[in-house]
Design a protein around this motif. Structure first.
Motif, PDB file in Angstrom:
ATOM      1  N   VAL A 517       0.854  -1.194   0.000  1.00 10.94           N
ATOM      2  CA  VAL A 517       0.000   0.000   0.000  1.00 10.94           C
ATOM      3  C   VAL A 517       0.884   1.235   0.000  1.00 10.94           C
ATOM      4  O   VAL A 517       1.889   1.286   0.717  1.00 10.94           O
ATOM      5  N   SER A 518       0.516   2.226  -0.807  1.00 13.82           N
ATOM      6  CA  SER A 518       1.191   3.533  -0.748  1.00 13.82           C
ATOM      7  C   SER A 518       0.125   4.600  -0.570  1.00 13.82           C
ATOM      8  O   SER A 518      -1.015   4.440  -1.008  1.00 13.82           O
ATOM      9  N   HIS A 519       0.523   5.688   0.083  1.00 14.19           N
ATOM     10  CA  HIS A 519      -0.422   6.754   0.391  1.00 14.19           C
ATOM     11  C   HIS A 519      -0.263   7.888  -0.605  1.00 14.19           C
ATOM     12  O   HIS A 519       0.853   8.257  -1.000  1.00 14.19           O
ATOM     13  N   SER A 520      -1.390   8.458  -0.976  1.00  6.25           N
ATOM     14  CA  SER A 520      -1.389   9.560  -1.952  1.00  6.25           C
ATOM     15  C   SER A 520      -0.759  10.800  -1.326  1.00  6.25           C
ATOM     16  O   SER A 520      -0.963  11.084  -0.146  1.00  6.25           O
ATOM     17  N   GLN A 521       0.007  11.571  -2.159  1.00  8.47           N
ATOM     18  CA  GLN A 521       0.696  12.762  -1.626  1.00  8.47           C
ATOM     19  C   GLN A 521      -0.247  13.947  -1.526  1.00  8.47           C
ATOM     20  O   GLN A 521      -0.017  14.870  -0.759  1.00  8.47           O
ATOM     21  N   SER A 522      -1.302  13.952  -2.333  1.00  9.95           N
ATOM     22  CA  SER A 522      -2.114  15.166  -2.442  1.00  9.95           C
ATOM     23  C   SER A 522      -3.541  15.006  -1.927  1.00  9.95           C
ATOM     24  O   SER A 522      -4.258  15.981  -1.804  1.00  9.95           O
ATOM     25  N   SER A 523      -3.977  13.769  -1.646  1.00  8.21           N
ATOM     26  CA  SER A 523      -5.365  13.582  -1.194  1.00  8.21           C
ATOM     27  C   SER A 523      -5.440  12.414  -0.221  1.00  8.21           C
ATOM     28  O   SER A 523      -4.463  11.682  -0.045  1.00  8.21           O
ATOM     29  N   THR A 524      -6.640  12.256   0.397  1.00  5.57           N
ATOM     30  CA  THR A 524      -6.816  11.164   1.365  1.00  5.57           C
ATOM     31  C   THR A 524      -7.200   9.886   0.609  1.00  5.57           C
ATOM     32  O   THR A 524      -8.288   9.350   0.760  1.00  5.57           O
ATOM     33  N   GLN A 525      -6.296   9.449  -0.206  1.00  9.65           N
ATOM     34  CA  GLN A 525      -6.499   8.210  -0.965  1.00  9.65           C
ATOM     35  C   GLN A 525      -5.293   7.307  -0.792  1.00  9.65           C
ATOM     36  O   GLN A 525      -4.200   7.762  -0.453  1.00  9.65           O
ATOM     37  N   CYS A 526      -5.516   6.027  -1.031  1.00  8.55           N
ATOM     38  CA  CYS A 526      -4.423   5.050  -0.986  1.00  8.55           C
ATOM     39  C   CYS A 526      -4.449   4.222  -2.258  1.00  8.55           C
ATOM     40  O   CYS A 526      -5.501   4.084  -2.904  1.00  8.55           O
ATOM     41  N   VAL A 527      -3.301   3.670  -2.563  1.00  9.59           N
ATOM     42  CA  VAL A 527      -3.183   2.821  -3.752  1.00  9.59           C
ATOM     43  C   VAL A 527      -2.677   1.451  -3.314  1.00  9.59           C
ATOM     44  O   VAL A 527      -1.692   1.361  -2.576  1.00  9.59           O
ATOM     45  N   ILE A 528      -3.408   0.411  -3.741  1.00  9.48           N
ATOM     46  CA  ILE A 528      -2.938  -0.968  -3.493  1.00  9.48           C
ATOM     47  C   ILE A 528      -2.191  -1.419  -4.740  1.00  9.48           C
ATOM     48  O   ILE A 528      -2.753  -1.424  -5.841  1.00  9.48           O
ATOM     49  N   HIS A 529      -0.917  -1.754  -4.553  1.00  9.48           N
ATOM     50  CA  HIS A 529      -0.089  -2.189  -5.682  1.00  9.48           C
ATOM     51  C   HIS A 529       0.011  -3.699  -5.719  1.00  9.48           C
ATOM     52  O   HIS A 529       0.225  -4.324  -4.674  1.00  9.48           O
ATOM     53  N   HIS A 530      -0.127  -4.277  -6.903  1.00 11.67           N
ATOM     54  CA  HIS A 530       0.176  -5.689  -7.129  1.00 11.67           C
ATOM     55  C   HIS A 530       1.611  -5.765  -7.612  1.00 11.67           C
ATOM     56  O   HIS A 530       1.920  -5.286  -8.701  1.00 11.67           O
ATOM     57  N   LEU A 531       2.482  -6.365  -6.814  1.00  9.45           N
ATOM     58  CA  LEU A 531       3.879  -6.515  -7.229  1.00  9.45           C
ATOM     59  C   LEU A 531       4.069  -7.941  -7.726  1.00  9.45           C
ATOM     60  O   LEU A 531       3.879  -8.891  -6.969  1.00  9.45           O
ATOM     61  N   THR A 532       4.414  -8.078  -8.993  1.00  8.92           N
ATOM     62  CA  THR A 532       4.609  -9.417  -9.557  1.00  8.92           C
ATOM     63  C   THR A 532       6.049  -9.577 -10.010  1.00  8.92           C
ATOM     64  O   THR A 532       6.703  -8.600 -10.409  1.00  8.92           O
ATOM     65  N   VAL A 533       6.535 -10.800  -9.953  1.00  6.43           N
ATOM     66  CA  VAL A 533       7.928 -11.087 -10.322  1.00  6.43           C
ATOM     67  C   VAL A 533       8.066 -10.990 -11.837  1.00  6.43           C
ATOM     68  O   VAL A 533       7.328 -11.629 -12.588  1.00  6.43           O
ATOM     69  N   ALA A 534       9.021 -10.144 -12.251  1.00  5.07           N
ATOM     70  CA  ALA A 534       9.275  -9.998 -13.698  1.00  5.07           C
ATOM     71  C   ALA A 534      10.060 -11.207 -14.180  1.00  5.07           C
ATOM     72  O   ALA A 534      10.933 -11.710 -13.470  1.00  5.07           O
ATOM     73  N   PRO A 535       9.763 -11.707 -15.397  1.00  9.06           N
ATOM     74  CA  PRO A 535      10.513 -12.876 -15.914  1.00  9.06           C
ATOM     75  C   PRO A 535      11.987 -12.531 -16.104  1.00  9.06           C
ATOM     76  O   PRO A 535      12.324 -11.475 -16.648  1.00  9.06           O
ATOM     77  N   SER A 536      12.859 -13.412 -15.607  1.00  9.20           N
ATOM     78  CA  SER A 536      14.311 -13.168 -15.719  1.00  9.20           C
ATOM     79  C   SER A 536      15.027 -14.503 -15.738  1.00  9.20           C
ATOM     80  O   SER A 536      14.447 -15.546 -15.462  1.00  9.20           O
TER      81      SER A 536
END
Length: 1334
Positions: A517-536
């Motif tokens: 989760v990251s918090h918005s810099q300008s408003s009372t919102q949050c972002v849920i990020h899906h972190l997936t493994v990049a093929p390597s």
């Protein structure tokens, strides 16, 4: 074993303001921040992200226009609603931000270097440019000015008691020359700004000042009290840094020290002496410490460090590190790296004075950050079969992992440590049920290191064994290995420099998917990020994590929880709202989490810990706030919970009352949890157990019933909670895993009866399996010895589920006998030699111990001897020794004697403490006797008298007198009669003795029967005469051939006895048939009101004159008596009924007065509540109470007297209403009994044409019955019946009404009088009226 987890970030970037920020302060009531710059003050609202006020100090001339001015301190003054500002030039200014007014309250010509306010804002301290300290009141009135440098040590100077000089002391390895070394004072550190530093103790009673001494050039710390008196000076410390912070709780003052090879944070006591330290994780001269800051509750120490420039090209960084202490070890929990160049350089930082774990940071580029942390325990929670109960603790660049399944070691020790290249900020275990031991670590460089448990070819250098390693130890532990490190790729890399903790609430939900989760810099919102493994490529050292998708949520996410069972993800917003994140759906939607009723769930207060659990088949959200309030969905369950954990089907909680409670969630509901946690509820012993004060749950070890608790100091304690233990034992027993269950029960002292009682049918069907699994003879014997008839599933360990497996036992079958017989049969079929002792135990443990069989088996062993071919066999010697442990030796000796086997007796006697001089002569005497008499003697010695007379009866007639004496002495008549033939003389003698015994016991009829049976007719006649059994007496008389006169005499005697017993009809029969006196018989029949029988005799003997002379006068007299009786009954009944109604009315009035008085007392004061109830009770009960000490129960005579006195019909007596009820009841019952008599007299009245008298009697009786019948509902009211049964309770009852109800019962309705409130029954079906008279 907790970590600091970031759950909220508040950011305000690019604040529109002139100049550069220099310092700031918080306005806690307004929730704003005041920032000072070289141009003036600016007040911002970080939540709304707006500038509220701006005040220029340049315009007023307090700061120069060229921008060289400097603000040394800002303080918000709550009571003055203004801000105090001190400038380096020496001005102290009061600024009202709302009215924009400025007031210079003082000026120091030499300038001000430090302004410091006491915590209570009553005093202010100024450090001037002339190296002086000025103390002023909050109204800026000077109290005193003193030199900052003092030659004196202070008031707390140490006293030397003269125990020798320094030169004469022992100096250890330094040698004698150490005594003559001159102390060298090192100068201050090269980067020291030489400014004084001031810090106050939390209670404001003392303050410490760190200054550079002008003589030595080294820093010293001086402690002053509130009255500005110097208390102490620190001991000389080489390399002492400028940073200074007094712990709010008051115990220590923190500072820093440069040592030859390291840099430490050191602690001073109030007396100036050093007390402990910890080392910072940097090399010598690598960093400088700008400041140290304690948070409000003294649990976290923030260290603000900055890189020292070594090379011109190198990029410098600033660090904020958060340190905590546990079990005397300092842990680095969080590390925040900032850049030192550009906008992100830190200008100032500060802990929030109200919220303990909130840190405020101000950066150079007008960038404000606010971080909120809370404590969390990072533990694995997966499938029970594979989870190892791992707990991870962050400590700088290490993660300390303790595997509680295999080792329980107290922190800071651990099972193994994982070494990382950068300081760690977050740890998360995999949510996959089968891979819960895998963990991912997020460090300060935004890299995620993934460690997996499994087979690894080579040893991993980043994994080091902790407390389990060492020489001579074979480590059976499978440690994890580093699979790969992943760098997180963001679109905007600038964010990382400005906010080092961009990502929070990292969760590993799938093999290659992370949520953050990251918090918005300008408003009372949050972002849920899906972190997936990049093929390597597999060979690459570092992989990449891409942000595959993001979901924006309106609101600030403060916690995220993932269930390993259901894969549900719950999000909690700052306002307590719970959302469900559908991460598996293609749309990645966020929907409100709804309760079973279909309404969205919202916690009333935001929770610091949330968990998902299945309760009663529904997935629910559990939450715990930092104020110990515990919620189930949106309902508050308890307000005293300090920690909780969900394990399998169980919820475990620790409370402020120092208990740990465990609830089974399968059948739980909100109400059951609330009832179980309420302090007034007395919990089941299985649910609750006491724990040490301040204990917190760390984890639960699956399949091992261990609950790990941590004490406030940091040490661990392992407890076996009874609920977890019993649940695991029940599972093992259901799976027929008897060995595991037995060992657990034996170790934890669980009653072994549970092995059988849990499921009796299953146990009896699998007895052989049980024996084969337990195997040990000692264990089987232990099981036998613990057996008792009681069903422990109903007493000690009631099952949590009502419908659990239970077998209804046959009432005639004894549990002990069933188990002993079943197990003995199984052991005899498996290996009778090995289980010999257990077989003997099974005989002894039966409800009636079979000691004879046991002794016989031991004797057989002695005869046959120990078989050499069987290794586990037991000798007779060993068996007998074992028997003596279970049975008292004297009891065993008696039983061996009862077998009549003298070899066995000798064998037992030799093992006992008996003296051979005692038992050998006795045995020798017995051996000389004839067999039957010998056995009689033994049985008599053993008090087995039934057997004794059996043996003696076989010894012949010469021993019969001895036998008869024994029979009489021990009352063995019935047993003795079975031993002799009915026609023998002995039988007759015993029968006569038996009859005489019965006569003495006043059992005349049985005695007569016994005498009659053995033809002792005279004795039988005497017995039957005494008991009045006339038919039997006449039968015996017939056998005695009595003369006619004797028979007539006997008949008259019997008739007298029968009349005494009111048996007139029987007496008449005897006189008429055996004394031929029919006239006397008729008179007796008339006396007994047997009119029809009297008429029969008159007509039989044709004596019609008796009708006129006797029968008619008797009938008319009886009719008059009945009329008088009925009149009396009616009068008394009406009088009692009337009085009862009056008494009841008086009682109601008295009760009403009492209730009103009680209500008045209650309004005046709660203190009188007890007294008022006592007074009301005594008033209601009248002059005497039931518990009157004068009515003592010293004797049954007194008791009977008291019973008679109890219900008095005297007016005004305390229980008059009960006495009236009792009297009325008796009147109704006596009248009801007359029906049969009235019917018979009505018939004869009609026969002799006394119609008038008949109608009169019939009418009178009918009126009486009708009066009584109609009065019943009035006398025995339904409310009285209810009061006698149950107290007045229910939703409509008030405290007063319930109290009155109980009081009434207590005073006027004792329990033993309850039957008086049941109305008597009048049987309307009984035929008594004569229709001919109507």
């Amino acid at each position: 074993m907790r970590n600091l987890e970031l759950f909220r970030t508040l950011e305000f970037r690019n604040i529109q303001a002139p100049g550069r920020p220099q310092c700031f302060c918080l306005r806690t009531e307004q929730k704003t921040v005041v920032i000072g710059s070289e141009h003036g003050l600016i007040e911002i609202d970080p939540v709304r992200r707006e500038v509220k006020h701006e005040i220029s100090l340049v315009a007023e001339g307090f700061l120069p226009e060229d921008g060289s001015g400097y603000i040394v301190g800002i303080q918000d003054l709550l009571d003055q609603e203004s801000v105090c500002v001190a400038t380096a030039s020496g001005d102290v200014i009061l600024c009202s931000l709302s009215t924009y007014q400025l007031e210079c309250v003082g000026s120091v010509a030499s300038g001000i270097s430090v302004m410091s306010w006491s915590p209570d804002q009553e005093l202010v301290l100024l450090a001037t440019g002339q190296q002086t300290l000025i103390m002023m009141t909050k109204d800026f009135e000077p109290i005193m000015e003193q030199q900052i440098h003092q030659d004196d040590f202070g008031e707390s100077k140490f006293i030397t008691v003269g125990w020798g000089k320094k030169e004469t002391q022992f100096h250890g390895s330094e040698g004698r020359q150490a005594a003559f070394q001159i102390q060298m004072h090192e100068s201050a550190l090269p980067w020291d700004d030489h400014r004084p530093q001031v810090t106050w103790r939390g209670d404001g009673q003392f303050f410490a000042v760190s200054v550079v001494c002008p003589e030595t050039g080294a820093r010293k710390v001086r402690v002053w009290n509130r009255e500005f008196a110097l208390q102490s000076t620190s001991e000389p410390v080489a390399g002492l840094g400028p940073a200074l912070a007094w712990k709010p709780s008051g115990s220590l003052i923190a500072s820093t020290q440069d040592k030859p090879n390291q840099q430490d944070v050191v602690f001073f006591e109030k007396n100036g002496l050093l007390h402990g330290h910890f080392t910072l994780p940097f090399l010598k001269d690598e960093v400088k410490v700008n400041d140290l800051l304690w948070n409000a509750d003294s649990s976290v120490l923030a260290v603000w460090l900055e890189d020292i420039q070594r090379e011109k090209s190198s990029t410098l960084k600033t660090y904020v590190q958060l340190w905590t202490v546990g079990n005397y070890h300092w842990y680095l929990k969080q590390s925040l790296p900032f850049s030192t160049c550009g906008k992100s350089k830190i200008v100032s930082l500060m802990w929030d004075p109200v919220t303990p774990y909130r840190l405020h940071v101000l950066c150079q580029g007008w960038h404000y950050l606010c971080y909120d942390w809370h404590w969390t325990t990072d533990r694995s929670s997966g499938d029970n079969s594979s989870d190892l109960a791992n707990v991870a603790v962050i400590d700088g660049k290490s993660v300390l992992v303790t595997v509680f399944q295999q080792t329980v070691v107290p922190p800071p020790m651990c099972t193994y440590r994982l070494l990382l290249p950068h300081p760690v900020n977050q740890v998360t275990f995999s949510a996959h049920p089968k891979k819960s031991n895998d963990l991912a670590i997020l460090d300060a460089s935004n890299q995620i290191s993934v460690y997996k448990c499994g087979d690894c070819q080579s040893a991993d250098p980043t994994v080091k064994l902790g407390a389990v390693g060492g020489n001579g130890f074979k480590v059976s532990l499978r440690t994890p290995h580093l699979e790969k490190r992943y760098k997180i790729q963001f679109e905007n890399s600038e964010d990382q420099e400005v906010n080092p903790l961009k990502l929070s609430l990292l969760s590993w939900i799938e093999e290659d998917i992370f949520l953050a989760v990251s918090h918005s810099q300008s408003s009372t919102q949050c972002v849920i990020h899906h972190l997936t493994v990049a093929p390597s490529e597999m060979e690459e050292e570092q992989g990449q994590l891409n942000v595959s998708s993001s979901v924006t949520v309106n609101g600030v996410i403060i916690s995220l929880c993932c269930s390993s069972k259901t894969k549900s993800v719950a999000l909690q917003l700052a306002d307590g709202q719970i959302l469900k994140y559908l991460w598996e759906s293609p749309s990645l939607a966020v929907t409100p989490w709804k309760n079973p009723g279909g309404f969205p769930i919202q916690f009333p207060y935001p929770c610091t810990q949330i968990e998902l659990a299945m309760i009663g088949g529904e997935e629910c959200v559990l939450g715990l706030t930092d104020r110990c309030r515990f919620f189930l969905n949106d309902a508050e369950v308890a307000s005293n919970i300090t920690s909780f954990a969900v394990y399998d089907d169980f919820l475990l909680l620790t409370t402020h009352s120092h208990t740990c409670q465990c609830f089974c969630l399968r059948d739980a509901s909100f109400k059951t949890l609330q009832a179980g946690l309420s302090s007034s509820h007395v919990s089941n012993g299985e649910i609750l157990r006491k724990v040490e004060r301040g204990s917190r749950i760390v984890t639960v070890v699956p399949q091992d019933t261990k609950l790990i608790l941590q004490m406030p100091r940091g040490n661990l304690e392992v407890v076996y909670h009874r609920a977890l233990v019993l649940a695991q034992i029940r599972k093992w027993l259901d799976k027929l895993m008897f060995k595991e269950a037995f060992e657990c029960m034996r170790k934890l002292r669980i009653n072994l009866n549970l092995m059988y009682d849990h499921n009796p049918k299953m146990f009896l069907e699998n007895v052989e399996t049980f024996i084969k699994q337990i195997e040990s003879v000692n264990y089987i014997n232990l099981f036998f010895t613990e057996l008792k008839e009681e069903d422990v599933t109903k007493t000690m360990y009631p099952p949590p589920v009502t419908g659990s497996v239970q077998l209804s036992r046959e009432p005639d079958e004894k549990k002990l006998d069933l188990i002993c017989d079943a197990m003995r049969a199984a052991m005899e079929s498996i290996n009778p030699h090995k289980y010999c002792l257990s077989i003997l135990t099974s005989h002894i443990k039966k409800t009636t111990p079979e000691l004879e069989i046991v002794l016989q088996k031991v004797h057989e062993l002695q005869v046959t001897g120990k078989p050499p071919s069987v290794p586990d066999a037991v000798s007779a010697e060993e068996a007998l020794k074992y028997l003596l442990l279970l049975v008292d030796v004297n009891e065993l000796y008696d039983h061996s004697l009862g077998t009549y086997d003298f070899d066995l007796v000798l064998m037992v006697a030799e093992k006992s403490q008996k003296d051979p001089k005692e038992y050998l002569p006795f045995l020798n005497t017995l051996k000389k006797m004839e067999t039957n008499y010998q056995r009689f003697t033994i049985d008599k010695y053993l008090k087995r008298y039934e057997k004794a007379i059996g043996h003696l009866s076989k010894c012949g007639p010469k021993y019969f007198p001895e036998c008869l004496n024994l029979i009489k002495d021990k009352n063995l008549y019935n047993e003795a009669l079975k031993l002799y033939a009915p026609n023998s003389q002995q039988y007759k003698d015993i029968s006569i003795a038996y009859g005489e015994h019965l006569m003495q016991e006043h059992m005349y009829e049985p005695a007569g029967l016994v005498f009659a049976r053995c033809n002792a007719h005279e004795k039988a006649l005497s017995a039957f005469l005494t008991c009045g059994s006339w038919k039997q007496a006449l039968c015996v008389a017939a056998q005695l051939n009595l003369t006619k006169d004797q028979l007539a005499g006997l008949a008259r005697t019997l008739a007298e006895k029968l009349v005494e017993k009111r048996k007139h009809v029987d007496a008449a029969i005897v006189l008429e048939q055996y004394a031929q006196d029919y006239e006397e018989a008729v008179l007796l029949l008339l006396e007994g009101a047997a009119w029809e029988e009297a008429l029969r005799l008159v007509y039989k003997y044709n004596r019609l004159d008796i009708i006129e002379t006797n029968i008619k006068p008797s009938i008319l007299e009886a009719q008059k008596n009945y009329m008088v009786f009925l009149d009396s009954q009616t009068t008394i009944f009406s009088r009692h009924k009337k009085r009862l109604l009056v008494v009841r009315k008086l009682k109601e009035q008295a009760q009403q007065v009492n209730l009103e008085d009680e209500a008045l007392h209650g309004q005046e004061s709660d203190l009188f509540s007890e007294t008022s109830s006592i007074v009301s009770g005594s008033e209601l009960s009248g002059k005497y109470s039931h518990s009157n000490s004068r009515i003592s129960a010293r004797s049954s005579k007194n008791r009977r007297k008291a019973e008679r006195k109890k219900h008095s019909l005297k007016e005004g007596s305390p229980l008059e209403d009960l006495a009236l009820l009792e009297a009325l009841n008796e009147l109704v019952q006596s009248t009801e009994k007359l029906k049969d008599e009235v019917y018979h007299i009505l018939k004869v009245l009609f026969l002799f044409e006394f119609d008038e008298q008949g109608r009169e009697l019939q009418k009178a009786f009918e009126d009486t019955l009708l009066l009584m019948e109609r009065s019943l509902p009035e006398i025995w009211t339904p409310t009285d019946q209810q009061n006698s049964a149950t107290p007045v309770l229910g939703p409509n009852s008030t405290a007063n009404s319930i109290m009155a109800s109980y009081q009434q019962q207590k005073t006027s309705v004792p329990v033993f009088d309850a039957e008086l409130f049941i109305p008597p029954k009048i049987n309307k079906k009984t035929q008594w009226k004569l229709s001919l008279l109507e």
